[in-house]
Design a protein around this motif. Structure first.
Motif, PDB file in Angstrom:
ATOM      1  N   ARG A  75       1.099  -0.957   0.010  1.00  0.00           N
ATOM      2  CA  ARG A  75       0.170  -0.064   0.488  1.00  0.00           C
ATOM      3  C   ARG A  75       0.981   1.316   0.152  1.00  0.00           C
ATOM      4  O   ARG A  75       0.159   2.278  -1.364  1.00  0.00           O
ATOM      5  N   LYS A 212      -9.039  -1.118  10.149  1.00  0.00           N
ATOM      6  CA  LYS A 212     -10.572  -1.679   9.115  1.00  0.00           C
ATOM      7  C   LYS A 212     -10.187  -1.954   7.546  1.00  0.00           C
ATOM      8  O   LYS A 212      -9.868  -3.170   6.633  1.00  0.00           O
ATOM      9  N   GLN A 213      -8.764  -1.121   7.220  1.00  0.00           N
ATOM     10  CA  GLN A 213      -8.141  -1.033   5.828  1.00  0.00           C
ATOM     11  C   GLN A 213      -7.098  -2.401   5.533  1.00  0.00           C
ATOM     12  O   GLN A 213      -7.165  -2.852   5.368  1.00  0.00           O
ATOM     13  N   GLY A 215      -7.795  -4.715   7.525  1.00  0.00           N
ATOM     14  CA  GLY A 215      -7.382  -6.327   7.194  1.00  0.00           C
ATOM     15  C   GLY A 215      -8.724  -6.115   6.137  1.00  0.00           C
ATOM     16  O   GLY A 215      -8.093  -7.507   5.701  1.00  0.00           O
ATOM     17  N   GLN A 216      -9.417  -5.497   6.027  1.00  0.00           N
ATOM     18  CA  GLN A 216      -9.573  -5.560   4.654  1.00  0.00           C
ATOM     19  C   GLN A 216      -8.171  -6.117   3.037  1.00  0.00           C
ATOM     20  O   GLN A 216      -8.149  -6.899   1.860  1.00  0.00           O
ATOM     21  N   ASP A 217      -7.304  -5.171   3.429  1.00  0.00           N
ATOM     22  CA  ASP A 217      -6.098  -5.106   2.649  1.00  0.00           C
ATOM     23  C   ASP A 217      -5.292  -6.846   2.424  1.00  0.00           C
ATOM     24  O   ASP A 217      -4.744  -7.448   1.819  1.00  0.00           O
ATOM     25  N   ALA A 219      -7.105  -9.490   4.119  1.00  0.00           N
ATOM     26  CA  ALA A 219      -7.742  -9.994   3.946  1.00  0.00           C
ATOM     27  C   ALA A 219      -7.902 -10.715   1.954  1.00  0.00           C
ATOM     28  O   ALA A 219      -8.201 -11.048   1.234  1.00  0.00           O
ATOM     29  N   SER A 220      -8.083  -9.267   1.090  1.00  0.00           N
ATOM     30  CA  SER A 220      -7.346  -9.470   0.069  1.00  0.00           C
ATOM     31  C   SER A 220      -6.515  -9.963  -1.182  1.00  0.00           C
ATOM     32  O   SER A 220      -6.580 -10.593  -1.763  1.00  0.00           O
TER      33      SER A 220
END
Length: 424
Positions: A75, A212-213, A215-217, A219-220
């Protein structure tokens, strides 16, 4: 000169700087770690728990940060991450000097933990930068250079740390470590790396980062691995490899101490280190040449079959000469696997996901690595023999070789067919 040869890689100035930074960082780390081990043995010889705590300070950050390291490398600006990690580690080394001079061990352990955590952030970012500045076809040669560097430190690392400790003491050794981080940061700063390599997923700022971001990254990244069969298959095999490495971390010493050479095992252990380094160095050179002639998956499969055979035969070895000869054969197989495995993984992984994929390797391996070590700690010697550890490790490598033999060739053919269709 071809750019996919070992020396041809250094025509790429960015790679030359990154390799130099890695070399200096490795020199500092090996010198510092070895010297610190000697320091702990000298100062706290009657308190072995301190040595265990030191080892934990180096390994525990993996469990706390594995979900963040890869996300950060994909990121944010990878070059800035690498430079910042080196700079922070240099500052922490200075703090460590003060903590050691003061003699307050809780602060020493805290600094070691934080410094190890920062290093965990460095490696995915640095690996992604190397992947970005080289062509995919150059990655096996780059992995070969890494293996040669590793084998050189296996051969010389302990000696460097020992000489540093003997002549400059623990404070001088940590100072060398600090200087190496500073020079490493300066070399990475000199790299002229395109923005799309530094931030393949577009601009981002730490100030806007939310849990949260993250976690989303993360998970992706898991979804990416699950949807890409070759990446998933390679990483799944690491679970089995963790068993083999967990057993391998203790079985050679146990075999020498409790079976082959109870009275001289310490000196033979030093000899084994030299055999390992020499075998890996030769294997690295051979592996880079083989990578141009045979499929990378073939090298991976052959390495595990070779490892399985040598470990099963080592269980039967009745003298140290045979044991050492088989160990040399095993040492040759290590770069055969690593050059092909990491070279192919870099080729099949998209640049935007490289950090997250790279960061998954160590925690996946730690699951079965730790489980194997715990089982040995419980069962040896009351419920299992030294030979049994070799049999388990050999069986794990044989199973992994068979798994890759069944899975990887069809996936490679499918990928080649898809690439041919896209080219047409």
């Amino acid at each position: 000169m071809q750019t996919d040869t070992l020396l041809g890689l250094f025509k790429n100035r960015n790679y030359a700087y990154l390799f130099g930074a890695q070399l200096l960082s490795q020199i500092g780390s090996v010198t510092g770690l070895t010297a610190f081990a000697f320091y702990m043995l000298d100062k706290f010889s009657t308190q072995p728990a301190y040595a265990t705590l030191t080892e934990m300070m180096y390994s525990l950050p993996t469990l706390f940060l594995f979900f963040l390291t890869g996300v950060a490398a994909d990121r944010f600006d990878r070059q800035k991450i690498a430079v910042s990690c080196d700079a922070v580690n240099a500052g922490l080394s200075l703090l460590l000097l003060g903590a050691i001079a003061w003699g307050w061990m809780p602060l020493v352990f805290a600094v070691l933990f934080i410094r190890s955590a920062v290093s965990k952030m460095f490696h995915p970012a640095n690996a992604a930068l190397v992947r970005g500045v080289l062509d995919p076809a150059q990655m096996p040669a780059a992995m070969g250079m890494n293996q040669m560097l590793m084998s050189a430190f296996v051969l010389l690392g302990t000696s460097l740390g020992a000489v540093s400790y003997w002549y400059s003491g623990i404070l001088g050794s940590v100072a060398i470590d600090m200087v190496s981080f500073v020079i490493s940061a300066l070399l990475i700063m000199r790299c002229n790396i395109p923005q799309e390599v530094r931030q393949p997923n577009g601009p981002a700022s730490w100030r806007t980062l939310k849990l949260k971001q993250v976690g989303q990254d993360f998970a992706s990244g898991l979804i990416y691995v699950r949807r890409h069969s070759i990446v998933l298959s390679l990483l799944a095999g690491i679970l089995i490899l963790g068993l083999a490495n967990g057993g391998g971390s203790v079985m050679y010493l146990f075999s020498l101490k409790y079976k082959l050479a109870p009275d001289t095992y310490e000196s033979l252990q030093i000899g084994m280190t030299a055999v390992l380094g020499a075998g890996m160095l030769i294997g690295s050179i051979v592996s880079v040449r083989l990578a141009k002639k045979i499929p990378l998956y073939g090298m991976i499969i052959a390495s595990f079959f070779l490892g399985a055979v040598t470990h099963l035969l080592q269980a039967l070895a009745a003298d140290t000469v045979t044991f050492m000869a088989l160990y040399l054969l095993y040492a040759l197989s290590i770069p055969l696997c690593n050059v092909a495995f990491f070279g192919w993984l870099a080729q099949v992984t998209e640049a935007r996901m490289m950090g997250r994929v790279q960061a998954l390797i160590q925690p996946i391996m730690m699951l079965t690595f730790t489980a194997m070590q715990a089982w040995i700690a419980y069962a040896f010697p009351a419920h299992m023999s030294v030979e049994s550890i070799f049999y388990v490790v050999g069986a794990a490598e044989l199973a992994l070789g068979l798994y890759y033999l069944l899975v990887l060739p069809p996936l490679a053919r499918k990928r080649a067919e898809q690439a041919a269709k896209e080219a047409a």
